[in-house]
Design a protein around this motif. Structure first.
Motif, PDB file in Angstrom:
ATOM      1  N   LEU A   7      37.884  27.940  25.400  1.00  0.00           N
ATOM      2  CA  LEU A   7      38.155  29.479  26.398  1.00  0.00           C
ATOM      3  C   LEU A   7      37.690  30.722  25.884  1.00  0.00           C
ATOM      4  CD1 LEU A   7      39.339  30.134  29.138  1.00  0.00           C
ATOM      5  CD2 LEU A   7      41.560  30.098  28.077  1.00  0.00           C
ATOM      6  N   SER A   8      37.578  30.658  24.434  1.00  0.00           N
ATOM      7  CA  SER A   8      37.401  31.934  23.776  1.00  0.00           C
ATOM      8  C   SER A   8      36.101  32.422  23.802  1.00  0.00           C
ATOM      9  CB  SER A   8      37.923  31.750  22.245  1.00  0.00           C
ATOM     10  OG  SER A   8      37.041  30.644  21.589  1.00  0.00           O
ATOM     11  N   LEU A   9      34.948  31.442  24.318  1.00  0.00           N
ATOM     12  CA  LEU A   9      33.850  31.909  24.687  1.00  0.00           C
ATOM     13  C   LEU A   9      33.544  32.886  25.690  1.00  0.00           C
ATOM     14  CD1 LEU A   9      31.874  28.563  24.165  1.00  0.00           C
ATOM     15  CD2 LEU A   9      31.837  30.578  22.559  1.00  0.00           C
ATOM     16  N   LEU A  10      34.706  32.690  26.875  1.00  0.00           N
ATOM     17  CA  LEU A  10      34.875  33.715  27.840  1.00  0.00           C
ATOM     18  C   LEU A  10      34.924  35.108  27.320  1.00  0.00           C
ATOM     19  CD1 LEU A  10      36.517  31.562  30.276  1.00  0.00           C
ATOM     20  CD2 LEU A  10      34.248  31.831  30.136  1.00  0.00           C
ATOM     21  N   PHE A  11      35.428  35.337  26.239  1.00  0.00           N
ATOM     22  CA  PHE A  11      35.785  36.644  25.700  1.00  0.00           C
ATOM     23  C   PHE A  11      34.242  37.588  25.099  1.00  0.00           C
ATOM     24  CE2 PHE A  11      39.934  34.860  25.485  1.00  0.00           C
ATOM     25  CZ  PHE A  11      40.648  35.781  26.251  1.00  0.00           C
ATOM     26  N   ILE A  12      33.246  36.832  24.756  1.00  0.00           N
ATOM     27  CA  ILE A  12      32.109  37.226  24.447  1.00  0.00           C
ATOM     28  C   ILE A  12      31.783  38.463  25.315  1.00  0.00           C
ATOM     29  CG2 ILE A  12      29.879  36.918  23.719  1.00  0.00           C
ATOM     30  CD1 ILE A  12      30.971  34.149  22.419  1.00  0.00           C
ATOM     31  N   PRO A  13      31.643  37.955  26.604  1.00  0.00           N
ATOM     32  CA  PRO A  13      31.032  38.945  27.576  1.00  0.00           C
ATOM     33  C   PRO A  13      32.003  40.273  27.774  1.00  0.00           C
ATOM     34  CG  PRO A  13      30.715  36.763  28.832  1.00  0.00           C
ATOM     35  CD  PRO A  13      31.771  36.642  27.199  1.00  0.00           C
ATOM     36  N   ALA A  14      33.160  40.071  27.739  1.00  0.00           N
ATOM     37  CA  ALA A  14      34.037  40.987  27.844  1.00  0.00           C
ATOM     38  C   ALA A  14      33.892  41.976  26.774  1.00  0.00           C
ATOM     39  CB  ALA A  14      35.373  40.594  28.026  1.00  0.00           C
ATOM     40  N   GLY A  15      33.851  41.322  25.574  1.00  0.00           N
ATOM     41  CA  GLY A  15      33.613  42.185  24.296  1.00  0.00           C
ATOM     42  C   GLY A  15      32.376  42.987  24.291  1.00  0.00           C
ATOM     43  N   ALA A  16      31.272  42.292  24.723  1.00  0.00           N
ATOM     44  CA  ALA A  16      30.037  42.829  24.783  1.00  0.00           C
ATOM     45  C   ALA A  16      30.177  44.247  25.899  1.00  0.00           C
ATOM     46  CB  ALA A  16      28.932  42.102  25.282  1.00  0.00           C
ATOM     47  N   ALA A  17      30.730  43.936  26.961  1.00  0.00           N
ATOM     48  CA  ALA A  17      30.983  45.058  28.010  1.00  0.00           C
ATOM     49  C   ALA A  17      31.676  46.320  27.348  1.00  0.00           C
ATOM     50  CB  ALA A  17      31.541  44.536  29.176  1.00  0.00           C
ATOM     51  N   VAL A  18      32.609  46.034  26.634  1.00  0.00           N
ATOM     52  CA  VAL A  18      33.250  47.169  25.929  1.00  0.00           C
ATOM     53  C   VAL A  18      32.500  47.927  24.984  1.00  0.00           C
ATOM     54  CG1 VAL A  18      35.144  47.525  24.025  1.00  0.00           C
ATOM     55  CG2 VAL A  18      35.611  46.114  26.090  1.00  0.00           C
ATOM     56  N   LEU A  19      31.623  47.403  24.203  1.00  0.00           N
ATOM     57  CA  LEU A  19      30.591  47.729  23.273  1.00  0.00           C
ATOM     58  C   LEU A  19      29.603  48.603  24.182  1.00  0.00           C
ATOM     59  CD1 LEU A  19      30.239  45.378  20.785  1.00  0.00           C
ATOM     60  CD2 LEU A  19      31.475  47.364  20.555  1.00  0.00           C
ATOM     61  N   ALA A  20      29.184  48.075  25.330  1.00  0.00           N
ATOM     62  CA  ALA A  20      28.038  48.705  26.204  1.00  0.00           C
ATOM     63  C   ALA A  20      28.613  50.048  26.895  1.00  0.00           C
ATOM     64  CB  ALA A  20      27.535  47.754  27.192  1.00  0.00           C
ATOM     65  N   TYR A  21      29.829  49.976  27.407  1.00  0.00           N
ATOM     66  CA  TYR A  21      30.626  51.117  28.181  1.00  0.00           C
ATOM     67  C   TYR A  21      31.521  51.668  27.364  1.00  0.00           C
ATOM     68  CZ  TYR A  21      28.087  48.807  31.913  1.00  0.00           C
ATOM     69  OH  TYR A  21      27.184  48.445  32.664  1.00  0.00           O
ATOM     70  N   ARG A  22      31.463  51.822  25.956  1.00  0.00           N
ATOM     71  CA  ARG A  22      32.289  52.585  25.169  1.00  0.00           C
ATOM     72  C   ARG A  22      32.618  54.080  25.758  1.00  0.00           C
ATOM     73  NH1 ARG A  22      28.966  50.752  20.892  1.00  0.00           N
ATOM     74  NH2 ARG A  22      27.377  52.468  20.319  1.00  0.00           N
ATOM     75  N   ASP A  23      31.594  54.545  25.757  1.00  0.00           N
ATOM     76  CA  ASP A  23      31.580  56.093  26.109  1.00  0.00           C
ATOM     77  C   ASP A  23      32.342  56.206  27.466  1.00  0.00           C
ATOM     78  OD1 ASP A  23      29.930  56.661  24.125  1.00  0.00           O
ATOM     79  OD2 ASP A  23      28.170  56.389  25.140  1.00  0.00           O
ATOM     80  N   VAL A  24      32.202  55.451  28.751  1.00  0.00           N
ATOM     81  CA  VAL A  24      32.758  55.381  29.713  1.00  0.00           C
ATOM     82  C   VAL A  24      34.301  55.181  29.591  1.00  0.00           C
ATOM     83  CG1 VAL A  24      33.116  54.387  32.226  1.00  0.00           C
ATOM     84  CG2 VAL A  24      30.703  54.832  31.278  1.00  0.00           C
ATOM     85  N   LEU A  25      34.808  54.174  28.753  1.00  0.00           N
ATOM     86  CA  LEU A  25      35.847  53.824  28.643  1.00  0.00           C
ATOM     87  C   LEU A  25      36.541  54.911  27.624  1.00  0.00           C
ATOM     88  CD1 LEU A  25      35.622  50.121  27.623  1.00  0.00           C
ATOM     89  CD2 LEU A  25      36.371  51.092  29.771  1.00  0.00           C
ATOM     90  N   ALA A  26      36.237  55.559  26.936  1.00  0.00           N
ATOM     91  CA  ALA A  26      36.506  56.480  26.054  1.00  0.00           C
ATOM     92  C   ALA A  26      37.258  57.713  26.950  1.00  0.00           C
ATOM     93  CB  ALA A  26      35.667  57.050  25.065  1.00  0.00           C
ATOM     94  N   GLY A  27      36.518  57.908  27.948  1.00  0.00           N
ATOM     95  CA  GLY A  27      36.942  59.089  28.793  1.00  0.00           C
ATOM     96  C   GLY A  27      38.312  58.649  29.441  1.00  0.00           C
ATOM     97  N   PHE A  28      38.973  57.427  29.671  1.00  0.00           N
ATOM     98  CA  PHE A  28      39.822  56.907  30.193  1.00  0.00           C
ATOM     99  C   PHE A  28      40.992  56.192  28.929  1.00  0.00           C
ATOM    100  CE2 PHE A  28      36.831  56.524  33.258  1.00  0.00           C
ATOM    101  CZ  PHE A  28      37.388  57.157  34.310  1.00  0.00           C
ATOM    102  N   GLY A  29      41.089  57.035  27.858  1.00  0.00           N
ATOM    103  CA  GLY A  29      41.733  56.145  26.794  1.00  0.00           C
ATOM    104  C   GLY A  29      43.178  55.984  27.135  1.00  0.00           C
TER     105      GLY A  29
END
Length: 118
Positions: A61-83
């Protein structure tokens, strides 16, 4: 294992079909999991193939966290605006996820003890 995959993928596809057909705000895989749960609850049993194979899937099941982690890295600028909003949502959802099952278990155990005593 093929039968288990058919169950899981079939319900995911069914959920996706229903979600897209009716433009529901619920993701297809979530709806598929709810349909699978309802089916197993109505059957009052779990097929043997699922009893044997689902634990194998859960071990990965931990393999499913890889895409989520990649998305966090890819969209870190967007996510930073909603800290602060993200922190509040994460704290609340984690707290509810820990508390509600515990309270439900407490309630069900109390009911079970009451029924055994009666």
């Amino acid at each position: 294992m093929i039968e288990t995959l058919l169950w899981l993928v079939g319900y995911q596809l069914a959920g996706e079909l229903i979600s897209r057909t009716f433009s529901l705000p619920l993701p297809g895989p979530v709806l598929g999991m709810l349909l699978l749960f309802a089916t197993l609850a109505l059957r009052k049993s779990v097929p043997e193939s699922m009893k044997l194979n689902v634990p194998r899937f859960l071990s990965h099941l931990s393999l499913l966290f890889i895409p989520a982690g990649a998305a966090v890295l890819a969209y870190r600028d967007v996510l930073a605006g909603f800290g602060w909003q993200l922190i509040v949502v994460l704290v609340l959802s984690t707290t509810l996820t820990l508390l509600l099952p515990g309270l439900l278990l407490k309630l069900l155990l109390a009911r079970h003890r009451h029924q055994e005593g009666a």
